[in-house]
Design an enzyme around this catalytic site. Structure first.
Site, PDB file in Angstrom:
ATOM      1  N   GLU A 226       0.849  -1.195   0.000  1.00 32.41           N
ATOM      2  CA  GLU A 226       0.000   0.000   0.000  1.00 32.41           C
ATOM      3  C   GLU A 226       0.882   1.242   0.000  1.00 32.41           C
ATOM      4  O   GLU A 226       0.585   2.220  -0.665  1.00 32.41           O
ATOM      5  CB  GLU A 226      -0.932  -0.020   1.222  1.00 32.41           C
ATOM      6  CG  GLU A 226      -1.898   1.162   1.246  1.00 32.41           C
ATOM      7  CD  GLU A 226      -2.932   1.094   2.371  1.00 32.41           C
ATOM      8  OE1 GLU A 226      -3.239  -0.016   2.849  1.00 32.41           O
ATOM      9  OE2 GLU A 226      -3.444   2.164   2.748  1.00 32.41           O
ATOM     10  N   ARG A 304      -7.120   3.328  13.107  1.00 32.53           N
ATOM     11  CA  ARG A 304      -8.011   2.168  12.953  1.00 32.53           C
ATOM     12  C   ARG A 304      -7.977   1.290  14.216  1.00 32.53           C
ATOM     13  O   ARG A 304      -8.958   0.664  14.562  1.00 32.53           O
ATOM     14  CB  ARG A 304      -7.683   1.364  11.687  1.00 32.53           C
ATOM     15  CG  ARG A 304      -8.748   0.326  11.347  1.00 32.53           C
ATOM     16  CD  ARG A 304      -8.580  -0.288   9.969  1.00 32.53           C
ATOM     17  NE  ARG A 304      -9.195   0.491   8.913  1.00 32.53           N
ATOM     18  CZ  ARG A 304     -10.482   0.422   8.550  1.00 32.53           C
ATOM     19  NH1 ARG A 304     -11.298  -0.405   9.165  1.00 32.53           N
ATOM     20  NH2 ARG A 304     -10.945   1.173   7.581  1.00 32.53           N
ATOM     21  N   GLU A 707     -10.577  -8.002   4.449  1.00 37.41           N
ATOM     22  CA  GLU A 707      -9.882  -8.029   5.732  1.00 37.41           C
ATOM     23  C   GLU A 707     -10.649  -8.663   6.902  1.00 37.41           C
ATOM     24  O   GLU A 707     -10.054  -9.378   7.711  1.00 37.41           O
ATOM     25  CB  GLU A 707      -9.483  -6.597   6.136  1.00 37.41           C
ATOM     26  CG  GLU A 707      -8.485  -5.962   5.210  1.00 37.41           C
ATOM     27  CD  GLU A 707      -8.368  -4.477   5.466  1.00 37.41           C
ATOM     28  OE1 GLU A 707      -9.300  -3.734   5.091  1.00 37.41           O
ATOM     29  OE2 GLU A 707      -7.358  -4.068   6.057  1.00 37.41           O
TER      30      GLU A 707
HETATM   31  N1  MTE Z   1      -6.263 -11.586  -1.095  1.00 39.22           N
HETATM   32  C1  MTE Z   1      -5.215 -12.008  -1.817  1.00 39.22           C
HETATM   33  N2  MTE Z   1      -5.303 -13.176  -2.463  1.00 39.22           N
HETATM   34  N3  MTE Z   1      -4.071 -11.267  -1.919  1.00 39.22           N
HETATM   35  C2  MTE Z   1      -3.931 -10.076  -1.246  1.00 39.22           C
HETATM   36  O1  MTE Z   1      -2.896  -9.425  -1.344  1.00 39.22           O
HETATM   37  N4  MTE Z   1      -4.986  -8.428   0.254  1.00 39.22           N
HETATM   38  C3  MTE Z   1      -5.989  -8.233   1.314  1.00 39.22           C
HETATM   39  C4  MTE Z   1      -7.363  -8.691   0.838  1.00 39.22           C
HETATM   40  N5  MTE Z   1      -7.286  -9.988   0.256  1.00 39.22           N
HETATM   41  C5  MTE Z   1      -5.033  -9.608  -0.449  1.00 39.22           C
HETATM   42  C6  MTE Z   1      -6.206 -10.409  -0.432  1.00 39.22           C
HETATM   43  C7  MTE Z   1      -6.093  -6.862   1.762  1.00 39.22           C
HETATM   44  S1  MTE Z   1      -4.979  -6.302   2.883  1.00 39.22           S
HETATM   45  C8  MTE Z   1      -7.079  -6.025   1.329  1.00 39.22           C
HETATM   46  S2  MTE Z   1      -7.235  -4.467   1.921  1.00 39.22           S
HETATM   47  C9  MTE Z   1      -8.073  -6.454   0.352  1.00 39.22           C
HETATM   48  O2  MTE Z   1      -7.818  -7.758  -0.129  1.00 39.22           O
HETATM   49  C10 MTE Z   1      -8.065  -5.460  -0.806  1.00 39.22           C
HETATM   50  O3  MTE Z   1      -8.863  -5.843  -1.842  1.00 39.22           O
HETATM   51  P1  MTE Z   1     -10.443  -5.559  -1.889  1.00 39.22           P
HETATM   52  O4  MTE Z   1     -10.619  -4.137  -1.522  1.00 39.22           O
HETATM   53  O5  MTE Z   1     -10.782  -5.865  -3.280  1.00 39.22           O
HETATM   54  O6  MTE Z   1     -11.067  -6.480  -0.891  1.00 39.22           O
HETATM   55  N1  LUZ Z   2      -5.532   2.288   4.428  1.00 42.44           N
HETATM   56  C1  LUZ Z   2      -5.808   3.557   4.715  1.00 42.44           C
HETATM   57  C2  LUZ Z   2      -6.221   1.274   4.949  1.00 42.44           C
HETATM   58  O1  LUZ Z   2      -5.128   4.445   4.242  1.00 42.44           O
HETATM   59  N2  LUZ Z   2      -6.855   3.836   5.518  1.00 42.44           N
HETATM   60  C3  LUZ Z   2      -7.617   2.888   6.082  1.00 42.44           C
HETATM   61  O2  LUZ Z   2      -8.562   3.189   6.796  1.00 42.44           O
HETATM   62  C4  LUZ Z   2      -7.291   1.539   5.801  1.00 42.44           C
HETATM   63  N3  LUZ Z   2      -7.980   0.533   6.344  1.00 42.44           N
HETATM   64  C5  LUZ Z   2      -7.639  -0.726   6.081  1.00 42.44           C
HETATM   65  C6  LUZ Z   2      -6.579  -0.969   5.248  1.00 42.44           C
HETATM   66  N4  LUZ Z   2      -5.883   0.016   4.675  1.00 42.44           N
HETATM   67 MO1  MOS Z   3      -5.204  -3.838   3.041  1.00 38.99          MO
HETATM   68  S1  MOS Z   3      -4.127  -3.730   4.770  1.00 38.99           S
HETATM   69  O1  MOS Z   3      -6.069  -2.435   3.299  1.00 38.99           O
HETATM   70  O2  MOS Z   3      -4.034  -3.396   1.926  1.00 38.99           O
END
Ligand code: MTE
Ligand code: LUZ
Ligand code: MOS
Length: 761
Positions: A226, A304, A707
């Site tokens: 991120e 958070r 998450e």
């Molecule tokens: N699933 C897989 N296979 N690989 C990933 O890197 N990242 C997770 C989750 N699931 C991830 C994953 C995280 S930290 C987040 S925030 C969400 O996917 C982001 O994707 P979404 O917003 O489409 O759920």
């Molecule tokens: N990233 C962010 C995040 O910038 N703000 C958020 O609230 C958050 N929450 C979950 C995962 N990434």
């Molecule tokens: Mo997920 S920790 O919001 O990339």
């Protein structure tokens, strides 16, 4: 499974950064890192390697044309250390060579002299020395101070969680190449193309429109990309900009583990007060977040944590305080859950400790205090629709929690060296970026003249299936075969000013933006059909399964015909749209507001079996009732839940990030850092979908899933302690995750003048 890219993944045909076909003459970068956790750079000798054959360039902070600064929230992170180093693995110099091997060999010849400065590893020590990255943050509701005297039971204690390494399959990396007019194009393995673009522009001293960032897909990010993809992209870009050559920088696994940040370790103090009936009246918690050497995303993560300090419970009097502590570790960063899991662990520890003191099962307290509609969180948001109780009740009805408890007691009464334990884990997770402005996304949709569709959003496919969800949304709105829909790479020239794919919100935000764009195209198309067939406005026209219907009667006109004729009539077949989540806001001054669009709910019950002779254990089952809303894709969502759960279980049990007192990571490979595998995962994972859950704030009534299920894993800690208690009823067990088998063994046999299992006598 329905994911369109699965076959190409299995065949090794998908392009990740390291697979992209690179231009001839591409050079390779290797990074020279600080060998010390804190010190003054006295001398850096690069002369010797400058003349090595194959070495094309060496760059330090002196070569940066713009700002030597990559801190996004707080400007406290140099791209390349100049005078002082603050963690082991901090980049100091970039070595560029004709081959990867030459770059690495040259790097090994670099000599550096560093004068040691005192270092801090522990967040509480950092706090004591005033090393705070931001001023303390505090959320409160009611009045804890005056509530204690109304409590029958008050328990206080300490709870700790360790870090977690992301172990995305694809390591960090980027390829940068010069573009005409002095710009740079970068292929980056990032969750946030715009953040990479902004960071590179800052470092090179260029405007953002000179930097193009393209992201084909990721082999996993889990939060680790991120913010932390920025540095590698910026280093590749700097070298490319200086040399006017393409430069590739992809980290080897062990280097990635050593130098990148991880989930934040936290240490916390809690105090909880309850009535004799188990109603929680007051809760006070103080979090010491181990941020590492610079802010990175730590302040947002700490926020958070505070938002989730009461997990799934209503507590009328709360005071939650957070300290963002600067230490000499690699800057810790986003990791699935983003500070939420650390907070929920402490809440659950407090309930566990209270239950222990009251001589009751924790689940009695948990159930009693679950959130109801209208309940207020410490940050002022009142919950509009709570499925917390529904999830709990339906799980209980399906699996009979009391029956599980009795079954386990029977087992424990007839076994001496093997004990079972269980725990229930409810989860409530707020959906939205807590920084309100980040809750926006845009989409660009082209319908090509042959009827095929191309979509760009900033949603990054990293294994979570967002591309398949987006395809479904478009195919559904147009009512065409999903194979006509292609998702393009994310690219900053097609989608500008985007938030990273994070906060589990990418399907929500990008899906909603896509819906807006597709709806407007569909309206244009039906308008074009009306015009062509001269149909009045009061007569309904729509496309279903690629066929035009007039007042529910099929015509001869196919999707392709509609597109062709619209094109000939010069109808605009492209659409760009933006979506911004309505109704959310948060005032950082008062720490009150409505930051979340909605909440994700669910409850899990976990069962474990402990080998009391060896301290090893098996996770027998995890059974979950989760609120997916109306799932966009049940297979993908179930996979997300299972993957997140196993990741949460690993964090609580076998994944142990260990630094020595010099700030050196000891667990820097997969032989010393154990991650869950298929044998470790519970034999039985049952994911149940809460029926009849609708969510107007989600796309097509769906709910975010990325998450929240990770936090069910927290339950395993308390299930294990539950089993340990059966063996050593009078022992007090530590509240410090991970609970590795080693730690289990040591605490099973500590305090040996107390009796072992009650039934051994
Ligand atoms: N699933 C897989 N296979 N690989 C990933 O890197 N990242 C997770 C989750 N699931 C991830 C994953 C995280 S930290 C987040 S925030 C969400 O996917 C982001 O994707 P979404 O917003 O489409 O759920
Ligand atoms: N990233 C962010 C995040 O910038 N703000 C958020 O609230 C958050 N929450 C979950 C995962 N990434
Ligand atoms: Mo997920 S920790 O919001 O990339």
């Amino acid at each position: 499974m329905s994911r369109y890219d699965l076959i190409q993944h299995v065949r090794g045909e998908s392009y990740f950064v390291d697979d992209l076909i690179i231009p001839e003459g591409t050079l390779y970068a290797s990074i020279f890192y600080s060998p010390k956790a804190h010190g003054k750079i006295l001398r850096l000798n690069l002369e010797e390697i400058k003349s090595l054959s194959g070495v094309k360039g060496i760059f330090t902070s002196d070569d940066i044309p713009g700002e030597n600064q990559i801190g996004g929230i707080i400007p406290d992170e140099e791209l390349l250390a100049k005078d002082e180093v603050t963690f082991i693995g901090q980049p100091i110099a970039i070595i560029v060579a004709e081959s990867q091997t030459t770059a690495k060999l040259a790097r090994e010849k670099i000599k550096i002299e560093i004068e040691d400065l005192p270092l801090i590893i522990d967040p509480r020590e950092a706090f004591a020395k005033g090393e705070l990255i931001i001023p303390p943050r505090m959320f409160s509701l009611g009045d804890v101070e005056s509530a204690w005297k109304n409590c029958d039971i008050v328990v206080s204690g300490k709870a700790e969680t360790s870090g977690q390494e992301h172990i995305y399959l694809e390591t960090q990396g980027a390829i940068a190449m010069p573009t005409e007019g002095g710009g740079v194009k970068i292929y980056s393995s990032t969750q946030g193309p715009t953040v990479v673009q902004r960071t590179v522009a800052r470092v090179l001293g260029l405007s953002m429109n000179k930097i193009e960032v393209d992201v084909p897909r990721l082999g996993g990010g889990f939060g680790g990309k991120e913010d932390q993809a920025n540095a590698w992209a910026a280093m590749a870009a700097l070298a490319s900009f200086k040399l006017k050559k393409p430069v590739k920088l992809v980290l080897p696994r062990q280097e990635d583990i050593k130098v990148t940040g991880k989930r934040h370790p936290y240490s916390a103090d809690f105090k909880i007060g309850l009535t004799n009936e188990g109603n929680i009246l007051a809760y006070e918690v103080t979090f010491y977040q181990n941020a590492g050497a610079s802010a990175d995303l730590s302040p947002a993560i700490l926020d958070r944590t505070l938002f989730h300090s009461t997990n799934s419970y209503f507590i009328p009097n709360v005071k939650a305080t957070g300290f963002c502590c600067r230490t000499n570790l690699p800057p810790n960063t986003a990791f699935r859950g983003f500070g939420g899991p650390q907070a929920m662990f402490v809440m659950e520890a407090a309930i566990y400790k209270a239950a222990e003191k009251m001589g009751i099962d924790p689940f009695i307290i948990q159930r009693k205090n679950l959130l109801n509609e209208g309940d207020e969180f410490p940050y002022g948001q009142k919950i509009k629709s709570s499925n917390a109780r529904r999830c709990w009740t339906e799980l209980d009805e399906k699996y009979q929690l009391t029956e599980i408890k009795n079954k386990i007691e029977r087992f424990n009464n007839s076994n001496i060296l093997s004990k079972k334990g269980f725990a229930v884990m409810p989860v409530c997770f707020g959906i939205s970026f807590t920084n309100t402005f980040m809750n926006q996304a845009s989409a660009l949709v082209h319908i090509y003249s042959d009827g095929s569709v191309g979509i760009t959003t900033a949603a990054i496919e990293m294994g979570q299936g967002v591309n398949e969800k987006l395809r479904k949304i478009a195919a559904n709105i147009f009512s065409i075969n999903i194979n006509k829909v292609k998702i393009e790479s994310s690219n900053t020239t097609r989608i500008a000013n985007a938030s990273p794919t994070a906060a589990s919100s990418s399907a929500d935000l990008n899906g909603k933006a896509l819906e807006v764009a597709c709806n407007s195209l569909r309206d244009r198309l039906t308008g074009s059909i009306r015009q062509e067939l001269k149909i009045e406005n009061n007569i309904s026209v729509h496309i279903k399964d690629e066929l035009v219907y007039i007042i529910d009667k099929p015509t001869e006109l196919k999707w392709e015909d509609v597109i062709k004729s619209a094109f000939m009539k010069r109808v605009n077949l492209s659409s760009q749209s933006q979506y911004a989540t309505p109704g959310i806001s948060f005032d950082k001054g008062t720490s009150k507001g409505n930051p979340f669009a909605y909440y994700s709910f669910g409850t899990a019950v976990l069962e474990v079996t402990l080998d009391c002779l060896r301290g090893i254990y098996k996770i027998d089952s995890i059974k979950v009732l989760h609120d997916f809303g109306k799932s966009l894709d049940k297979v993908i969502d179930k996979g997300q839940a299972e993957g997140a759960i196993v990741q949460g279980l690993g964090w609580m049990t076998i994944e142990d990030v260990v630094y020595n007192d010099q700030g050196k990571l000891l667990t820097d490979s997969l032989s010393t850092y154990k991650i869950p595998d298929v044998h470790f995962a519970p034999e039985n994972i049952e994911i149940n979908f809460l029926e009849n859950s609708i969510n107007p704030m989600g796309i097509f009534n769906s709910k975010a899933i990325g998450e929240p299920p990770l936090m069910y894993g927290i339950g395993v800690y308390f299930a294990l302690i539950n089993a340990m208690k059966a063996f050593r009823p009078n022992n007090i067990f530590p509240i410090a995750a991970p609970l590795t088998p080693e730690k289990v063994l040591l605490s099973l046999y500590s305090n040996l003048n107390e009796p072992i299992s009650s039934n051994i006598s």
